[in-house]
Design an enzyme around this catalytic site. Structure first.
Site, PDB file in Angstrom:
ATOM      1  N   GLY A 198       0.471  -5.620   0.884  1.00 23.96           N
ATOM      2  CA  GLY A 198      -0.353  -5.424  -0.554  1.00 23.96           C
ATOM      3  C   GLY A 198       0.014  -5.595  -1.744  1.00 23.96           C
ATOM      4  N   GLU A 207      -0.519  -9.830  -1.308  1.00 19.12           N
ATOM      5  CA  GLU A 207      -2.406  -9.870  -1.374  1.00 19.12           C
ATOM      6  C   GLU A 207      -2.801  -9.665  -2.269  1.00 19.12           C
ATOM      7  OE1 GLU A 207      -3.330  -8.173   3.812  1.00 19.12           O
ATOM      8  OE2 GLU A 207      -2.439  -6.319   1.949  1.00 19.12           O
ATOM      9  N   ALA A 234       0.859  -1.376  -0.447  1.00 20.32           N
ATOM     10  CA  ALA A 234       0.199  -0.279  -0.423  1.00 20.32           C
ATOM     11  C   ALA A 234       1.404   1.371   0.106  1.00 20.32           C
ATOM     12  CB  ALA A 234      -0.784   0.263   1.448  1.00 20.32           C
ATOM     13  N   GLU A 277       3.829  -5.844   6.978  1.00 26.28           N
ATOM     14  CA  GLU A 277       2.891  -4.825   7.530  1.00 26.28           C
ATOM     15  C   GLU A 277       3.976  -4.560   9.381  1.00 26.28           C
ATOM     16  OE1 GLU A 277       0.829  -5.879   4.610  1.00 26.28           O
ATOM     17  OE2 GLU A 277       1.903  -6.157   5.983  1.00 26.28           O
TER      18      GLU A 277
END
Ligand code: T1G
Length: 692
Positions: free
Chosen positions: A100, A103, A61, A123
């Site tokens: 992310g 993911e 992200a 993270e």
């Protein structure tokens, strides 16, 4: 940010380009959702390859968006859209598929990776947990145990290991784009695999979660996120997908706004800014392809190993043949230790050692690019070394001193081409500690300073530019830490309580345990030099202990007593008596962990602000990096300056005023009062007095 779609027969290649690391900005999330819809609607498309331009696959992200309210489409929805796509999406991974990014790849039907790629969920290193299904899909794909390692530790795995775990379906050696298109063609006609979200989680043996919790808690210490990631993984393994996703998202959003996450984000960006100081923008560093170290003691050997670990050939110079042998043995001992601890293969250790040449002839350095002096901390001794180097080294070679307390300007005074000289202050053990204080003199050329920063990148160190003063940034603040620790002793807090309070705050050890480990004689030596400069260092108890030859663990006693062969500190009656005598007539007060921490940390912040005022440090974040990477300040607190700002500088000033009124600390500096009024240390608030 662009997302381009290209046709390769029945396979479509979706290429993401969002420099520098293809972070999942709002625009990219939107574009991916639109690409799924467009390609689902196109009957000619049999399979989709998702690939990234630039140096890496999606690295997560966009961390710079974290301070703002999350904008749709939210990442879980993007991943769900890819997972629900009617055509198989193949994630083609190079560089790092992180957070992310992984993911998104878990939403794809297949994952292929270049052999050099790495995959992970870092993270927790940002004080958060995955927020788009990482803790929910991963255990469904690779099992709970492997998922726990990845998501609670935060370290990535290489492509080969990922293939072994079942995280990637194929490893490609060569052209990733061509290889992933061929892979896509090979699966295009097959039935879509079961979406990971629909798969069951393999069962775990009884007690798995309990022992995992113990292991994660032990490693995480005071960091919150790893245990939260574990809780989310457990939820994912014990409930259905939707409940688990909701739990993960709730945890993610709660942590995203946490103090620890803010602190770790601060450190993340500070570490990324450190290697590229704005004041060196556009400056080309001098090239360093060969190096030498003068002095084969603990520091010299560590520096030689750090240079070798970065692939540089090293010449180790000592005063005579016997000393050369000792120096080489010290370097060898470092590698033997790494092999013994299983951190290095014997062959690698031998190869590293083979690249270290020992000698006592300075003539060997006539064509060396970089020479680092690490001899005894004495001005006369060091100046003699640079006199010789000045005569034999190339005028464009970089000459550096590893002094930790002497003035680099005084060391280099009189050498030829002084523009080639600077301070490179390593921390012990030099091949392990990440911090490198880079100390230019008034004559250091910009390209030489830039060479220091480039060297730090080569050595994977965190570089911080430090101005010249006694102790540069780190040791100057350390002097205040020690003086404050002594003030606490004289006002009623015993060493054990002070150390316990600092450990409770998050430091690996307290100031007295640390001195016993390093040796009280080191600081005594510096205090002697300080008195010769006319200063009045405050260490009444330490002085008495040194007079009693209590130098710490190495003499069986310092601030604590030590049993032979046992490093655990035992309270000492001798020390208690010395403290009682020194405290005679001084007001005593009750101390708890919080007030002890304040009496040590806030004066550190005060001194650090002076360092900013004097431009010995250029940014508050630099001081945070120095304390985190050189002195064990807890990363999850963000460093002393971030900690003070997060707490509120007005409160910091108020506590310091109270301590000063009791004679337990110096009053807040003008710069700190100004920063408190301005609400922070941002550029310009602290330095006004210097007209900056
Ligand atoms: N967001 C925004 N900027 C980033 C970024 C990110 N994720 N990663 C790097 N940058 C910037 C960085 O600040 C620097 O900028 C430039 O890119 C180069 O970085 C929902 C919420 C990928 C291994 O933690 O580990 O996904 O200084 O110098 O050495 O679950 O960057 O040039 O202006 O480090 O080649 C999880 C963090 C996010 C990965 C490349 N992802 N990045 O290393 O370059 S949380 C991460 C890295 C998440 C989801 C959650 C490394 C790298 P500038 P660099 P590098």
């Amino acid at each position: 940010m662009t997302v381009t779609i290209a046709r390769e027969g029945s396979v479509v290649v979706v290429t993401v380009e969002n420099p520098p690391v293809n972070a999942l900005s709002q625009a990219l999330r939107q574009a991916l959702v639109e690409a799924v819809a467009e390609l689902d609607a196109d009957s000619r498309v049999k399979a989709v390859v998702l690939i990234c331009a630039g140096r890496t696959f999606i690295a997560g992200a966009d961390v710079s968006e974290f301070g703002k309210p999350p904008q749709p489409p939210h990442l879980p929805d993007v991943v769900a859209a890819i997972e629900a796509a009617k055509k198989p999406w193949v994630a083609a991974i190079h560089g790092s598929a992180l957070g992310g990014g992984l993911e998104v790849a878990l939403g794809c039907a297949y994952r292929v990776a270049l052999v050099s790629a790495s995959l992970g969920l870092p993270e927790v290193k940002l004080g958060i947990i995955p927020g788009a299904g990482g803790t929910v899909r991963l255990p469904r794909l690779i099992g709970a145990a492997a998922a726990v390692d990845l998501a609670t530790g935060g370290s990535p795995v290489g492509a080969k290991k990922a293939e072994g775990l079942g995280l990637v379906d194929a490893v490609i050696d060569g052209d990733l784009r061509a290889g992933s298109i061929a892979f896509a063609e090979s699966i295009a006609e097959k039935p879509l695999p079961l979406p990971i979200s629909h798969r069951a989680v393999p069962a775990v043996e009884a007690g798995f979660w309990e022992s995992a919790e113990k292991a994660v808690a032990a490693k995480a210490k005071r960091e919150i996120a790893p245990l939260r990631a574990l809780a989310s993984l457990r939820k994912a393994c014990e409930t259905d997908f939707a409940d688990a996703m909701a739990f993960e998202r709730e945890t993610f959003l709660a942590l995203r706004g946490s103090e620890q996450a803010a602190a770790l984000r601060h450190v993340f960006f500070a570490e990324r800014a450190a290697p590229r100081p704005p004041e060196l923008a556009g400056v080309t560093p001098r090239d360093i392809r060969s190096a030498a170290v003068i002095g084969g003691g603990t520091m010299g050997a560590g520096i030689a190993a750090a240079l070798r670990d970065a692939g540089l050939p090293v010449v180790l110079i000592e005063r005579d043949a016997a000393a050369v042998e000792r120096g080489l043995a010290n370097v060898r001992a470092i590698y033997d230790g790494s092999v013994k601890r299983g951190r290095m293969a014997q062959a690698v250790a031998d190869q590293r050692m083979a690249g270290v040449t020992g000698g006592d002839d300075y003539g060997l350095l006539a064509d060396t690019d970089l020479v680092i002096e690490a001899v005894f901390e004495d001005l006369v001794v060091k100046r003699a070394v640079f006199e010789k180097l000045s005569a034999v080294c190339r005028s464009d070679a970089v000459l550096a001193t590893n002094t930790s307390y002497l003035d680099p300007g005084a060391i280099s005074n009189g050498i030829a081409h002084p523009e080639r000289f600077l301070g490179l202050h390593f921390f012990s053990p030099a091949h392990v500690m990440k911090l490198l204080e880079i100390v230019p003199t008034e004559t250091t050329a910009p390209e030489v300073l830039a060479a220091g920063f480039a060297l730090a990148r080569q050595l994977a160190k965190i570089p911080v530019r430090a101005g010249i003063c006694d102790g540069f940034i780190g040791n100057r603040i350390l002097k205040v830490t020690r003086a404050q620790a002594e003030r606490l002793l004289l006002s009623g807090a015993p060493p054990l309580a002070v150390d316990a309070a600092m450990r409770a705050f998050g430091l690996p050890m307290g100031p007295f345990e640390a001195q016993d480990l390093g040796g009280l004689d080191i600081a005594a030596f510096q205090r002697k030099a300080a008195r010769e400069r006319g200063e009045t260092p405050f260490a009444p108890v330490a002085e008495r202990l040194c007079a009693l030859q209590r130098f710490g663990q190495k003499t069986g006693g310092g601030w604590y007593d030590y049993q032979p062969g046992d490093r655990s500190p035992q309270p000492s009656e001798t020390v208690a008596a010395v403290i009682a005598e020194a405290a005679t007539g001084r007001p005593q007060r009750a101390w708890d962990d919080a007030s002890i921490a304040d009496a040590i940390l806030l004066p550190m912040v005060n001194e650090a602000t002076r360092i900013l005022e004097e431009r010995v440090a250029l940014r508050a974040a630099d001081i945070d990096l120095v304390k985190i990477h050189g002195y064990g300040f807890p990363r999850w607190r963000g460093g002393p300056m971030h900690y003070a700002e997060a707490r509120g500088l007005a409160e910091v000033v108020a506590v310091l005023d109270r301590l000063a009124a009791e004679g337990l600390a110096e009053a807040p500096s003008e710069g700190l009062r100004r920063a408190a009024a301005a609400g922070g240390f941002s550029a310009g608030t602290v330095g006004k007095r210097c007209g900056l």
